[in-house]
Design a protein around this motif. Sequence first.
Motif, short mmCIF file in Angstrom:
data_model
loop_
_atom_site.label_atom_id
_atom_site.label_comp_id
_atom_site.label_asym_id
_atom_site.label_seq_id
_atom_site.Cartn_x
_atom_site.Cartn_y
_atom_site.Cartn_z
N GLY A 308 -34.36 -13.68 -34.88
CA GLY A 308 -34.76 -14.47 -33.72
C GLY A 308 -35.98 -15.32 -33.97
N ARG A 309 -36.96 -14.80 -34.69
CA ARG A 309 -38.19 -15.57 -34.90
C ARG A 309 -37.94 -16.79 -35.77
NH1 ARG A 309 -43.84 -15.27 -34.30
NH2 ARG A 309 -44.53 -17.37 -34.81
N SER A 310 -37.10 -16.65 -36.79
CA SER A 310 -36.84 -17.83 -37.64
C SER A 310 -36.09 -18.90 -36.85
CB SER A 310 -36.05 -17.43 -38.88
OG SER A 310 -34.77 -16.91 -38.55
N THR A 311 -35.21 -18.48 -35.93
CA THR A 311 -34.53 -19.45 -35.07
C THR A 311 -35.54 -20.18 -34.19
OG1 THR A 311 -32.56 -18.06 -35.03
CG2 THR A 311 -32.74 -19.76 -33.32
N THR A 312 -36.45 -19.41 -33.59
CA THR A 312 -37.47 -20.00 -32.73
C THR A 312 -38.37 -20.94 -33.52
OG1 THR A 312 -37.46 -18.10 -31.23
CG2 THR A 312 -39.43 -19.47 -31.23
N ASP A 313 -38.75 -20.54 -34.73
CA ASP A 313 -39.60 -21.40 -35.56
C ASP A 313 -38.89 -22.72 -35.87
OD1 ASP A 313 -41.61 -19.53 -35.59
OD2 ASP A 313 -41.13 -18.75 -37.57
N PHE A 314 -37.59 -22.67 -36.15
CA PHE A 314 -36.84 -23.90 -36.40
C PHE A 314 -36.88 -24.81 -35.17
CE2 PHE A 314 -33.21 -26.67 -36.25
CZ PHE A 314 -33.05 -27.11 -37.56
N ILE A 315 -36.67 -24.23 -34.00
CA ILE A 315 -36.63 -25.01 -32.77
C ILE A 315 -37.99 -25.66 -32.50
CG2 ILE A 315 -36.44 -24.83 -30.25
CD1 ILE A 315 -34.27 -22.66 -30.76
N ILE A 316 -39.06 -24.89 -32.64
CA ILE A 316 -40.39 -25.44 -32.38
C ILE A 316 -40.73 -26.54 -33.37
CG2 ILE A 316 -42.86 -24.89 -32.41
CD1 ILE A 316 -42.14 -22.22 -31.11
N ASP A 317 -40.34 -26.36 -34.62
CA ASP A 317 -40.55 -27.43 -35.60
C ASP A 317 -39.79 -28.68 -35.19
OD1 ASP A 317 -41.46 -28.36 -38.33
OD2 ASP A 317 -39.30 -28.51 -38.60
N TRP A 318 -38.58 -28.52 -34.67
CA TRP A 318 -37.82 -29.68 -34.21
C TRP A 318 -38.54 -30.36 -33.05
CZ3 TRP A 318 -35.84 -31.22 -29.57
CH2 TRP A 318 -34.98 -32.34 -29.59
N VAL A 319 -39.03 -29.59 -32.10
CA VAL A 319 -39.75 -30.18 -30.96
C VAL A 319 -40.96 -30.96 -31.46
CG1 VAL A 319 -41.00 -29.71 -28.82
CG2 VAL A 319 -38.92 -28.42 -29.34
N ASN A 320 -41.65 -30.42 -32.44
CA ASN A 320 -42.80 -31.13 -33.01
C ASN A 320 -42.38 -32.47 -33.63
OD1 ASN A 320 -44.52 -28.99 -32.40
ND2 ASN A 320 -44.38 -28.08 -34.44
N ARG A 321 -41.25 -32.45 -34.33
CA ARG A 321 -40.85 -33.64 -35.10
C ARG A 321 -40.04 -34.64 -34.28
NH1 ARG A 321 -37.17 -32.82 -38.14
NH2 ARG A 321 -36.62 -30.66 -37.66
#
Length: 328
Positions: A308-321
């Motif tokens: 779950g955390r790696s999924t969340t990290d991917f999503i937050i990185d996308w929101v940043n970019r």
Amino acid sequence: MTKHDDARCQSFMVPVTVENVPDARLYGELCVPSGRTPSTVQLLVHGTTYNHNYWDWPEDPEVHSHVRAALKAGYATFNVDRLGVGQSTKPAAHLVTLDATVDTLHQVITQLRAGAIGDQKFSRVVYFGSSLSTAYGWLEAALHNDVDAFVLTGLLHFTRPTFLGLVQQNLYSVSEDPTFSKAGLDGGYITNRPGSKAVFFYNMPNADQHVIDTDEQLKDVASGLLIEQSVPLVLAQDPKDSPSRLIRVPTLVVLGEQDMTASGPDGIVCTDETVKSAEAPYYPVVPGGIDVHVVAKTGHSLPLHRNGRSTTDFIIDWVNRRGGANPR
């Protein structure tokens, strides 16, 4: 409310207008990183038979809480219980309609922008939808065009027929359920049959039984009418008829590789390529086209799996970019 270090969190009962429901309120939790004034808030909307706990899981929050990860990244979050769910107003089930659900979410967005929730105006709102709340995001955008980016999880415009059969078998009236039979709700509200969370929402080889047990304990209710009205949105209607065709902001679609809503013998093999090919026609005016992330070894409830955390990290990185959202 889950405790978050280095964050200011408050609970609110947000007033909303609902036809034939006086004094309606939506419960929500606003969290803001301490010492910061973010311009962007993530509006987190749970799926069916969940509530706000979905996005801020109280067990192993470093792994399963999206709220915790978002705060560490500098974002504010508003984690809401939909109308008829959790601590929000629960009117007669037939009053919890598709129109009312979408409209009350729009009212929350308006109040977040105006500073009516927590005395802070947010200039940017990123809508996070899970399961059917992804479809409610489609409708909200089509009607109001007031969201700056979308993260839409656990739902495509196609749902495989055998999953709909599972829904019929494993959802039943709250009047039959020992958890809710004395809660004063009318029989038009539904919930999961005991023991069915694992069947619906998890890829078991990548999930922990104690998380599923907590999921069973925290299960919530939904309006049967709302589900009935929502299903046509996910039956592969013509793209030109889908409300998502009007979304004009960056959009990320996230799906578990083993999500039973779409993956299976009568569904599709879920990869980034197959999902993007299937979904792109439904988002024709998203700038640069939709982004897609299929999460390996994962079922429907994305943050509740071991990765779950790696999924969340991917999503937050996308929101940043791509979300164009500066958290500070």
